[in-house]
Design an enzyme around this catalytic site. Sequence first.
Site, PDB file in Angstrom:
ATOM      1  N   ALA A 298      65.611  48.708  66.155  1.00  0.00           N
ATOM      2  CA  ALA A 298      65.309  48.313  65.071  1.00  0.00           C
ATOM      3  C   ALA A 298      65.962  49.393  64.088  1.00  0.00           C
ATOM      4  O   ALA A 298      65.610  48.928  62.919  1.00  0.00           O
ATOM      5  CB  ALA A 298      64.028  47.926  64.936  1.00  0.00           C
TER       6      ALA A 298
ATOM      7  N   ASN B 123      58.662  53.031  68.125  1.00  0.00           N
ATOM      8  CA  ASN B 123      59.807  53.387  69.040  1.00  0.00           C
ATOM      9  C   ASN B 123      60.744  54.093  68.126  1.00  0.00           C
ATOM     10  O   ASN B 123      61.704  55.072  68.443  1.00  0.00           O
ATOM     11  CB  ASN B 123      60.317  52.783  70.082  1.00  0.00           C
ATOM     12  CG  ASN B 123      59.223  52.927  71.230  1.00  0.00           C
ATOM     13  OD1 ASN B 123      58.969  53.696  71.749  1.00  0.00           O
ATOM     14  ND2 ASN B 123      58.809  51.696  71.573  1.00  0.00           N
TER      15      ASN B 123
ATOM     16  N   HIS C  95      62.031  49.557  57.523  1.00  0.00           N
ATOM     17  CA  HIS C  95      62.334  51.076  57.774  1.00  0.00           C
ATOM     18  C   HIS C  95      63.111  51.782  56.756  1.00  0.00           C
ATOM     19  O   HIS C  95      64.412  51.419  56.547  1.00  0.00           O
ATOM     20  CB  HIS C  95      62.889  51.352  59.093  1.00  0.00           C
ATOM     21  CG  HIS C  95      61.991  50.766  60.233  1.00  0.00           C
ATOM     22  ND1 HIS C  95      60.723  51.049  60.657  1.00  0.00           N
ATOM     23  CD2 HIS C  95      62.254  49.683  60.921  1.00  0.00           C
ATOM     24  CE1 HIS C  95      60.230  50.364  61.706  1.00  0.00           C
ATOM     25  NE2 HIS C  95      61.173  49.426  61.788  1.00  0.00           N
TER      26      HIS C  95
END
Length: 286
Positions: A140, A208, A238
Amino acid sequence: MSSFEGPLLLPPSTSTPGAPIRLAVASLGAIGMAVVEAVQSGRLPGFTIAAVSARDIEAARARLAPVAPDVPVVPIAELEPLADIVVECAPAALFGEIVGPFVANGKKAVVLSIGALLTHGDLIELAGRTGGQIIAPSGALLALDAVTAAAEGTIHSIKMITRKPVKGLLGAPYLEENGIDIAAATEPVKVFSGTAREAAKGFPANLNVGAALALAGVGPDATTIEIWADPALTRNTHRIEVDADSASFSMAIENIPSENPKTGRITALSVLAALRKMTAPLRVGT
């Protein structure tokens, strides 16, 4: 001299000569099913699904029935002899059990529980001795190509700020151990600030991406992570900030969650992209 002129237009996939690569899929959640469906439909050529492992074998067989009824569903311990590569998309507690036999026999493992690598450094050393390889897709996170390039020089600092919908963080060990209740949050709450190593331990199913960033750059103890629970969000976000001797850059991504709120849809697609690179005639990106 090449006679090529004009733009190069590549088809979505190309055929791969020779025997297909035997692929094992460890766990049949959103990511595992995406891999199986891509191979079975022909969208990911050059591979065949050799076997699948799941916690509930009968439920996995039922889920496979519409798309891959002939694929065997076996215990984890039986995967390695059947396949050349394993895609690990299982709970982090099973990481060593899944990945260990493959790298011990010089094979490849495409891993999604990247945070588990921070406590399984022995498997990296084992792969180095046997010729095996552990492959961590971008998942991601964006900018890993830039980070790995910058790491060839000197990176002064890396920070990642993650913001997730509340339901994407519920049940994280760090929250439970520290008595942090976000279920009724009505505004953004900063729930964590620390190193990538600490984040991987406290949020094993949620972050992760932080471990991937750390392994691509300056390591888990020099990578700073900040985590926010935001009830107004519907996407996992993010933001990465990097300062290096070669470049300073910041990038942000908003990921649409999959059927599992802890995992973005793009994570499964990054696995397919990593597999496709193994057989593609052209590989783009570091």
